[in-house]
Motif scaffolding. Structure first.
Motif, PDB file in Angstrom:
ATOM      1  N   THR A 194      61.471  13.286  64.843  1.00 44.19           N
ATOM      2  CA  THR A 194      61.075  13.808  63.530  1.00 44.19           C
ATOM      3  C   THR A 194      59.726  13.243  63.092  1.00 44.19           C
ATOM      4  O   THR A 194      58.890  13.971  62.550  1.00 44.19           O
ATOM      5  CB  THR A 194      62.138  13.482  62.472  1.00 44.19           C
ATOM      6  N   THR A 195      59.494  11.955  63.324  1.00 42.06           N
ATOM      7  CA  THR A 195      58.226  11.347  62.935  1.00 42.06           C
ATOM      8  C   THR A 195      57.083  11.909  63.767  1.00 42.06           C
ATOM      9  O   THR A 195      56.028  12.287  63.239  1.00 42.06           O
ATOM     10  CB  THR A 195      58.291   9.819  63.090  1.00 42.06           C
ATOM     11  N   CYS A 221      56.324  15.413  62.667  1.00 40.28           N
ATOM     12  CA  CYS A 221      55.545  15.455  61.420  1.00 40.28           C
ATOM     13  C   CYS A 221      54.065  15.197  61.689  1.00 40.28           C
ATOM     14  O   CYS A 221      53.191  15.830  61.082  1.00 40.28           O
ATOM     15  CB  CYS A 221      56.085  14.431  60.422  1.00 40.28           C
ATOM     16  N   ASP A 252      54.359  10.785  50.170  1.00 41.53           N
ATOM     17  CA  ASP A 252      55.237  10.630  51.337  1.00 41.53           C
ATOM     18  C   ASP A 252      56.515   9.970  50.850  1.00 41.53           C
ATOM     19  O   ASP A 252      56.540   8.765  50.565  1.00 41.53           O
ATOM     20  CB  ASP A 252      54.542   9.788  52.412  1.00 41.53           C
ATOM     21  N   ASN A 278      60.507  12.942  55.239  1.00 42.84           N
ATOM     22  CA  ASN A 278      61.216  12.833  56.518  1.00 42.84           C
ATOM     23  C   ASN A 278      62.422  11.950  56.264  1.00 42.84           C
ATOM     24  O   ASN A 278      62.386  10.740  56.474  1.00 42.84           O
ATOM     25  CB  ASN A 278      60.284  12.238  57.582  1.00 42.84           C
ATOM     26  N   ALA A 291      61.488  16.975  57.199  1.00 38.39           N
ATOM     27  CA  ALA A 291      62.038  16.619  58.507  1.00 38.39           C
ATOM     28  C   ALA A 291      63.229  15.694  58.286  1.00 38.39           C
ATOM     29  O   ALA A 291      63.508  15.259  57.168  1.00 38.39           O
ATOM     30  CB  ALA A 291      60.974  15.961  59.377  1.00 38.39           C
ATOM     31  N   GLY A 292      63.923  15.393  59.397  1.00 38.23           N
ATOM     32  CA  GLY A 292      65.135  14.590  59.326  1.00 38.23           C
ATOM     33  C   GLY A 292      66.378  15.448  59.358  1.00 38.23           C
ATOM     34  O   GLY A 292      67.476  14.970  59.091  1.00 38.23           O
ATOM     35  N   TRP A 343      65.950  18.377  66.612  1.00 37.49           N
ATOM     36  CA  TRP A 343      65.480  18.263  65.232  1.00 37.49           C
ATOM     37  C   TRP A 343      64.474  19.361  64.891  1.00 37.49           C
ATOM     38  O   TRP A 343      63.661  19.753  65.716  1.00 37.49           O
ATOM     39  CB  TRP A 343      64.837  16.896  65.010  1.00 37.49           C
ATOM     40  N   ILE A 398      61.372  20.521  62.232  1.00 38.23           N
ATOM     41  CA  ILE A 398      60.355  20.078  61.270  1.00 38.23           C
ATOM     42  C   ILE A 398      59.820  21.340  60.603  1.00 38.23           C
ATOM     43  O   ILE A 398      59.387  22.272  61.290  1.00 38.23           O
ATOM     44  CB  ILE A 398      59.226  19.292  61.970  1.00 38.23           C
TER      45      ILE A 398
END
Length: 301
Positions: free
Chosen positions: A133-134, A137, A156, A233, A259-260, A290, A292
């Motif tokens: 996810t990170t 992003c 954020d 996220n 995201a997440g 996942w 996004i």
């Protein structure tokens, strides 16, 4: 120093559900660090949930791990680990990632001169860049910049290590960036990483301001809105709950990066929640299991 490992073998979906349940527990014993992974590439559906503990785990710690599983929990085994500097070991075993315009690495690796570099120690809060996810992003932020998107005010939410806030600040250097997290520990983590990466902390453009907040429940977060870009996220459940607050915090025509959430039912629920709030989906990226999502808030007519 010696440490111990708790081990539970289960199917992929079971372990992933346990990891999501862990993320929703606010009063978890954070001496017990957990992670999930597939056993091997040729057995992608067979996973293991592992928990590391600095002292010999008691029945209480074993029950805590078992409580993450719905229904009958798998058997928990305990393994004593040899004397090792596990922080150094984990960093050496954490390869750098390239995502969009970014190169994220631990202090053990050299930077890439052709990309925007961030050094994030591996043994930190969520958001080192290793999770899909990170990294996803970071890719979408790079794509946003490539379209010519402008952002003067960025937030954020659930920043973790601060990585996504730092990335946004580098892409839009004239923006005021606000990073927030519900966990007070993240404030020190973000400040440490900002110093490590020469990111200025402060209220001015090309600086990052850190606050501790539950969602948008902070005077500074509200004062700095509405945002041209809001990043979150976190998890699917909180994303659905925060849809009204995020709707009121994103400027008309502004972008929302979420995201997440797992592709499938979680993604469908999130997309419905934000469609009702007047957002339209601009782009979608899938990394592993996942999703996004890049939304844009409809302009007022």
């Amino acid at each position: 120093m010696k440490s111990w490992k708790l081990i539970a073998h289960a199917p992929k979906e079971t372990v992933q559900a346990a990891l999501l349940a862990h993320d929703e527990i606010e009063e978890w014993d954070y001496d017990l660090v957990i992670s999930g992974r597939e056993i091997s590439e040729d057995r992608p559906q067979d996973w293991v949930l592992e928990g590391w503990f600095p002292t010999k785990p008691t029945a209480t710690q074993k029950r805590a791990l078992q409580s993450l599983f719905e229904g009958k929990a798998p058997t928990i085994s305990v393994e004593e680990l040899p004397d090792t500097d596990w922080v150094s070991e984990s960093q050496q075993g954490t390869p750098p990632i390239t995502a969009g315009r970014f190169f994220v690495h631990t202090p053990d690796f050299d930077p890439d001169p052709d990309l925007i570099n961030f050094t994030i120690p591996a043994a930190q809060a969520f958001g080192t860049g290793q999770h899909e996810t990170t990294a996803g992003c970071l890719e979408v932020l790079s794509a946003m910049k490539s379209t010519g998107m402008r952002a003067r005010s960025i937030a954020d939410i659930g920043t973790g290590t601060g990585l996504l806030a730092f990335a946004a600040a580098r892409l839009w250097p004239s923006a005021r960036v606000t990073a927030s997290d519900i966990d007070p520990i993240c404030a020190d983590v973000v400040h440490t990483n900002a110093e490590l990466n020469s990111v200025a902390i402060g209220p001015l453009p090309n600086q990052v301001t850190m606050v501790i907040a539950d969602g948008m429940d902070d005077p500074l977060l509200r004062l700095r809105g509405p945002y041209d870009l809001l990043i979150a996220n976190i998890l699917a459940g909180p994303l659905v709950e925060l849809a009204p607050d995020f709707s009121g915090s994103v400027a008309p025509g502004g972008s929302l990066l979420l995201a997440g959430l797992l592709s499938g039912d979680q993604e469908s629920a999130v997309r419905r929640a934000y469609r009702r709030m007047g957002f339209r989906l601009v782009a979608r990226l899938e990394r592993g299991d996942w999703a996004i999502l890049w939304f844009r808030r409809r302009r007022l007519t």
